[in-house]
Design a protein around this motif. Structure first.
Motif, PDB file in Angstrom:
ATOM      1  N   ALA A   1     -14.729  26.946 104.966  1.00 12.57           N
ATOM      2  CA  ALA A   1     -15.349  27.327 103.691  1.00 12.57           C
ATOM      3  C   ALA A   1     -16.791  26.836 103.647  1.00 12.57           C
ATOM      4  CB  ALA A   1     -14.558  26.747 102.528  1.00 12.57           C
ATOM      5  N   ALA A   2     -17.000  25.581 104.071  1.00 15.52           N
ATOM      6  CA  ALA A   2     -18.358  25.037 104.091  1.00 15.52           C
ATOM      7  C   ALA A   2     -19.224  25.822 105.067  1.00 15.52           C
ATOM      8  CB  ALA A   2     -18.324  23.558 104.486  1.00 15.52           C
ATOM      9  N   GLY A   3     -18.637  26.159 106.235  1.00 15.38           N
ATOM     10  CA  GLY A   3     -19.366  26.922 107.245  1.00 15.38           C
ATOM     11  C   GLY A   3     -19.781  28.288 106.715  1.00 15.38           C
ATOM     12  N   LEU A   4     -18.886  28.927 105.980  1.00 21.65           N
ATOM     13  CA  LEU A   4     -19.210  30.242 105.407  1.00 21.65           C
ATOM     14  C   LEU A   4     -20.335  30.111 104.387  1.00 21.65           C
ATOM     15  CD1 LEU A   4     -15.721  31.928 104.875  1.00 21.65           C
ATOM     16  CD2 LEU A   4     -17.569  32.733 106.339  1.00 21.65           C
ATOM     17  N   GLY A   5     -20.255  29.035 103.578  1.00 23.60           N
ATOM     18  CA  GLY A   5     -21.308  28.795 102.605  1.00 23.60           C
ATOM     19  C   GLY A   5     -22.650  28.615 103.300  1.00 23.60           C
ATOM     20  N   TRP A   6     -22.622  27.874 104.399  1.00 23.93           N
ATOM     21  CA  TRP A   6     -23.845  27.649 105.163  1.00 23.93           C
ATOM     22  C   TRP A   6     -24.351  28.969 105.744  1.00 23.93           C
ATOM     23  CZ3 TRP A   6     -24.595  28.168 110.546  1.00 23.93           C
ATOM     24  CH2 TRP A   6     -25.824  27.693 111.002  1.00 23.93           C
TER      25      TRP A   6
ATOM     26  N   LEU B   1     -23.881  31.963 104.673  1.00 29.02           N
ATOM     27  CA  LEU B   1     -24.369  32.891 103.655  1.00 29.02           C
ATOM     28  C   LEU B   1     -25.697  32.455 103.063  1.00 29.02           C
ATOM     29  CD1 LEU B   1     -21.087  33.842 101.794  1.00 29.02           C
ATOM     30  CD2 LEU B   1     -22.606  35.387 103.019  1.00 29.02           C
ATOM     31  N   THR B   2     -25.894  31.144 102.891  1.00 29.45           N
ATOM     32  CA  THR B   2     -27.080  30.702 102.161  1.00 29.45           C
ATOM     33  C   THR B   2     -28.194  30.189 103.060  1.00 29.45           C
ATOM     34  OG1 THR B   2     -26.058  28.544 101.869  1.00 29.45           O
ATOM     35  CG2 THR B   2     -25.811  30.114 100.067  1.00 29.45           C
ATOM     36  N   ARG B   3     -27.863  29.769 104.289  1.00 32.53           N
ATOM     37  CA  ARG B   3     -28.878  29.087 105.090  1.00 32.53           C
ATOM     38  C   ARG B   3     -29.316  29.828 106.341  1.00 32.53           C
ATOM     39  NH1 ARG B   3     -29.777  26.414 101.383  1.00 32.53           N
ATOM     40  NH2 ARG B   3     -28.962  24.385 100.766  1.00 32.53           N
ATOM     41  N   THR B   4     -28.673  30.922 106.674  1.00 30.67           N
ATOM     42  CA  THR B   4     -29.049  31.597 107.913  1.00 30.67           C
ATOM     43  C   THR B   4     -29.654  32.960 107.619  1.00 30.67           C
ATOM     44  OG1 THR B   4     -26.954  32.738 108.196  1.00 30.67           O
ATOM     45  CG2 THR B   4     -27.095  30.518 109.100  1.00 30.67           C
ATOM     46  N   ALA B   5     -30.371  33.479 108.642  1.00 26.73           N
ATOM     47  CA  ALA B   5     -30.995  34.796 108.487  1.00 26.73           C
ATOM     48  C   ALA B   5     -29.932  35.865 108.285  1.00 26.73           C
ATOM     49  CB  ALA B   5     -31.839  35.102 109.727  1.00 26.73           C
ATOM     50  N   PHE B   6     -28.826  35.752 109.056  1.00 25.06           N
ATOM     51  CA  PHE B   6     -27.779  36.765 108.932  1.00 25.06           C
ATOM     52  C   PHE B   6     -27.152  36.724 107.539  1.00 25.06           C
ATOM     53  CE2 PHE B   6     -23.350  38.258 109.739  1.00 25.06           C
ATOM     54  CZ  PHE B   6     -23.687  39.581 109.934  1.00 25.06           C
ATOM     55  N   GLY B   7     -27.000  35.496 107.014  1.00 21.21           N
ATOM     56  CA  GLY B   7     -26.446  35.361 105.670  1.00 21.21           C
ATOM     57  C   GLY B   7     -27.343  36.019 104.635  1.00 21.21           C
ATOM     58  N   ARG B   8     -28.655  35.853 104.800  1.00 21.26           N
ATOM     59  CA  ARG B   8     -29.588  36.491 103.859  1.00 21.26           C
ATOM     60  C   ARG B   8     -29.460  38.007 103.938  1.00 21.26           C
ATOM     61  NH1 ARG B   8     -32.879  32.149 104.636  1.00 21.26           N
ATOM     62  NH2 ARG B   8     -33.811  32.899 106.543  1.00 21.26           N
TER      63      ARG B   8
ATOM     64  N   GLY C   1     -12.449  36.747  91.424  1.00 15.95           N
ATOM     65  CA  GLY C   1     -13.557  37.682  91.249  1.00 15.95           C
ATOM     66  C   GLY C   1     -13.854  38.369  92.564  1.00 15.95           C
ATOM     67  N   LEU C   2     -13.841  39.717  92.547  1.00 17.02           N
ATOM     68  CA  LEU C   2     -14.055  40.469  93.780  1.00 17.02           C
ATOM     69  C   LEU C   2     -15.412  40.158  94.378  1.00 17.02           C
ATOM     70  CD1 LEU C   2     -12.695  44.077  93.246  1.00 17.02           C
ATOM     71  CD2 LEU C   2     -12.179  42.525  95.114  1.00 17.02           C
ATOM     72  N   GLY C   3     -15.426  39.842  95.665  1.00 22.25           N
ATOM     73  CA  GLY C   3     -16.685  39.645  96.361  1.00 22.25           C
ATOM     74  C   GLY C   3     -17.259  38.248  96.269  1.00 22.25           C
ATOM     75  N   SER C   4     -16.638  37.362  95.492  1.00 24.19           N
ATOM     76  CA  SER C   4     -17.213  36.031  95.335  1.00 24.19           C
ATOM     77  C   SER C   4     -16.530  35.006  96.242  1.00 24.19           C
ATOM     78  CB  SER C   4     -17.081  35.581  93.879  1.00 24.19           C
ATOM     79  OG  SER C   4     -17.000  34.175  93.799  1.00 24.19           O
ATOM     80  N   MET C   5     -17.325  34.253  96.987  1.00 25.41           N
ATOM     81  CA  MET C   5     -16.759  33.279  97.912  1.00 25.41           C
ATOM     82  C   MET C   5     -16.202  32.064  97.168  1.00 25.41           C
ATOM     83  SD  MET C   5     -16.016  33.563 100.842  1.00 25.41           S
ATOM     84  CE  MET C   5     -16.836  34.619 101.950  1.00 25.41           C
TER      85      MET C   5
END
Lengths: 295, 329
Positions: free
Chosen positions: A160-165, A167-174, A241-245
């Protein structure tokens, strides 16, 4: 009393940890591709069977029992690669279609995968005998909890923490978030949508298959486990909520623990309670607790 | 439709009904019995398509109403002295209407994926209820359905296959024909026109004075009644009803059948049920993995033939298909 409570809650949290992985897979795919993937349960079942085979193979090589987690998790992750041909071969044809057709395409996947799993592994339940308690039991406020459960809960938190990272901290996540927000704009800015969709769907698939593999030491793999889990994962994403991590985390905890409590207090209620909550959430707050358009 | 074309379709339809009526005299009993679930499901699907094809709402929990109807009939034969199929069908219709009125009131405020999710959740509530409330519903074993009397005739002494392939067969056919006539009247009425307006342009419908949610609710209730009546017809042939009738995959199969036959055509869903039932039977007899074959068929239809079999039969592409799938050539 506390002992009982701890047992109930901990088994609920273990189930929640597994549910979170599958629901997270559902969420990234819905968030970015806007497709509600009914087949996420089938990927979960695929991961479970692959886990059984991987551990069976590992037992055959005679490696130390304590390391069985490695082939299990690796097998579960690697089989997630099937998401790539599924996306390129089937799903990419329906992105412009009405969502009914997208839903039915994933339903077609559910049907096909159920039988492909039966063809590969047979119809009898399969389990990894004897590995569940390899790591022993831990005492927790008077209750005994298998250490394996704690390992899975920890792994799920790390993911979960990795996914958060991601999504918010990497170019691919952006890029993922931008696509979720406004696909046309992201495309206009030079994002290659085909690659993003292929990667996101493979990521979602791998989360599901990993969840399936990790549940395997605790329960047997059965061919119906996929279509049963999808309705629970569905409850998780609706409540969260649909789509929310963040929603996936909260929803998984709610469904996992409530189900566990309901089973121990009044077994008839089991999933009935969950579905009633789902209906209440859909009616009172259709976007779920954390629902937004972005992931 | 041009008069000549409509005369042709009328002739085709008459021939089909005549064919179905003559089938017990011509075909092996096995296929005659296979027609029973087809006719029951065809009634259900006429209702599903009032929502899907005509109102633009896709329910992923419609098996709920099959369950309501099937269990209403089973409950009557198991716990009361009622054996009359007419009473069973009426009870199923009434209960179906009551449940649909309640569920529909909560669902029709939403469209698209949220409508689908809500109906799925209600379907699963009912499934879990059937599964868990053992004393009332028999749990996962389900309930026995005793042989109903038809039009007041007690037929208990007849051999089972004679009963099913004879009187019960024609009774089912009559119910299907009546259901189709009623539905035909509904979709051709001003009410049906309102539903189509709501499907194509809800804002315009509202501005023309059509209460969108109320009309969606009417459609939902009608659809629930058809589902329950069809469900009640499903019980007697097998003599048993069980919770899988109401499971979500069963709802998925209903939508599959509608799409297979063609949602844009009045008779598409009926054709879809027919092809589904008989193809499933054929595939299962040669290859144990029918789901693999059917999944592939569904994927093919979704990608290449979204108008279903009826769409392949008629060269003209109906406006309904173009509306739903802008990308279709």
């Amino acid at each position: 009393m506390t002992q009982n409570l701890v047992n109930v809650v901990m088994s609920g949290v273990f189930h929640a940890a597994i549910l979170f992985l599958v629901a997270a897979g559902l969420q990234v795919v819905f968030g970015v591709q806007k497709i509600f993937n009914l087949a996420c349960g089938s990927f979960y079942a695929l991961g479970a069977y692959t886990g059984v085979s991987a551990v069976g193979w590992y037992a055959g090589t005679g490696g130390p029992p304590g390391l069985f987690l490695l082939p299990l998790a690796l097998g579960g992750l690697l089989v997630g690669i099937v998401g790539l041909p599924v996306e390129r071969g089937l799903l990419r044809f329906v992105y412009d279609r009405d969502e009914t057709f997208q839903l039915l395409m994933t339903f077609a996947l559910v049907l096909m995968m159920e039988d492909l799993i039966r063809m590969t592994w047979g119809t009898a339940p399969r389990s990894t005998a004897g590995y569940y308690l390899t790591y022993g039991q831990a005492r927790l406020l008077g209750a005994t909890v298998p250490v394996y459960n704690l390992v899975v809960i920890a792994a799920s938190l790390v993911i979960a923490a990795g996914l958060g990272w991601l999504l918010t901290r990497t170019a691919f996540g952006r890029i993922m978030r931008a696509t979720a927000d406004n696909r046309e704009m992201a495309e206009a800015l030079g994002v290659d949508m085909r690659r993003v969709y292929a990667k996101v769907f493979t990521l979602g698939t791998a989360l599901g298959t990993l969840g399936g593999a990790l549940v395997i030491p605790a329960t047997a793999a059965m061919s119906e486990m996929g279509i049963e889990l999808i309705v629970e994962a569905f409850a998780v994403v609706v409540i969260g909520g649909l789509g929310s991590m963040r929603g996936a985390v909260v929803g998984a905890l709610a469904v996992g623990v409530l189900r566990s409590v309901a089973i121990s207090v009044y077994p008839e209620l089991e999933m009935l309670l969950i579905y009633l909550i789902v209906i209440a959430v859909l009616i009172l707050r259709p976007r779920g607790l954390f629902g937004a358009s972005a992931i | 439709m041009k008069p000549r074309a409509s005369a042709m379709w009328g002739a085709v339809l008459a021939a089909v009904i005549l064919g179905i009526a003559l089938l017990p005299l011509l075909a092996p009993t096995y296929y005659v019995l296979l027609m029973l679930p087809f006719m029951a499901l065809a009634v259900v699907l006429l209702g599903v398509n009032l929502l899907f094809g005509y109102t633009g709402l896709v329910s992923f929990g419609h098996a709920l109403f099959i369950g309501v109807g099937a269990y209403a009939g089973a409950f009557l034969t198991a716990h009361t002295t009622v054996r009359s199929l007419e009473v069973m069908l009426l009870a199923a219709a009434a209960l179906g209407a009551a449940v649909a009125a309640l569920v529909g009131a909560l669902c029709v405020r939403y469209v698209k994926i949220y409508f689908g999710m809500l109906t799925l959740a209600f379907g699963m509530v009912f499934y879990t209820f059937l599964l868990k409330f053992y004393r009332l519903t028999g749990g996962d074993e389900g309930m026995r359905v005793l042989r109903p009397s038809l039009l007041g005739q007690n037929l208990d002494t007849m051999p089972k296959t004679d009963y099913l392939a004879g009187p019960y067969y024609y009774y089912s056919l009559a119910v299907l024909v009546i259901a189709a006539l009623v539905m035909w009247r509904i979709v051709r009425s001003p009410f049906g026109l309102c539903l189509r307006t709501i499907r194509d342009n809800p804002a315009k419908a509202e501005s023309l004075g059509v209460s969108v949610t109320r009309y969606r609710w009417y459609a939902f209730v009608i659809s629930g009644v058809f589902g329950a009546v069809g469900g009640a017809l499903l019980g007697p042939p097998t003599g048993n009803v069980d919770p899988t009738l109401a499971y979500w995959t069963s709802s998925g199969n209903l939508v599959f059948m509608v799409l297979l036959g063609g949602f844009a055509n009045f008779f598409g869903p009926v054709l879809g049920a027919f092809v589904f039932i008989f193809l499933q039977d054929r595939v299962m007899s040669t290859f144990p993995y029918w789901r693999l074959v059917f999944g592939a068929i569904l994927a093919f239809i979704v990608i290449f033939a979204p108008a279903g079999l009826m769409g392949l039969l008629s060269r003209r592409r109906p406006a309904e298909v173009v509306r739903v799938i802008p990308g279709v050539r």
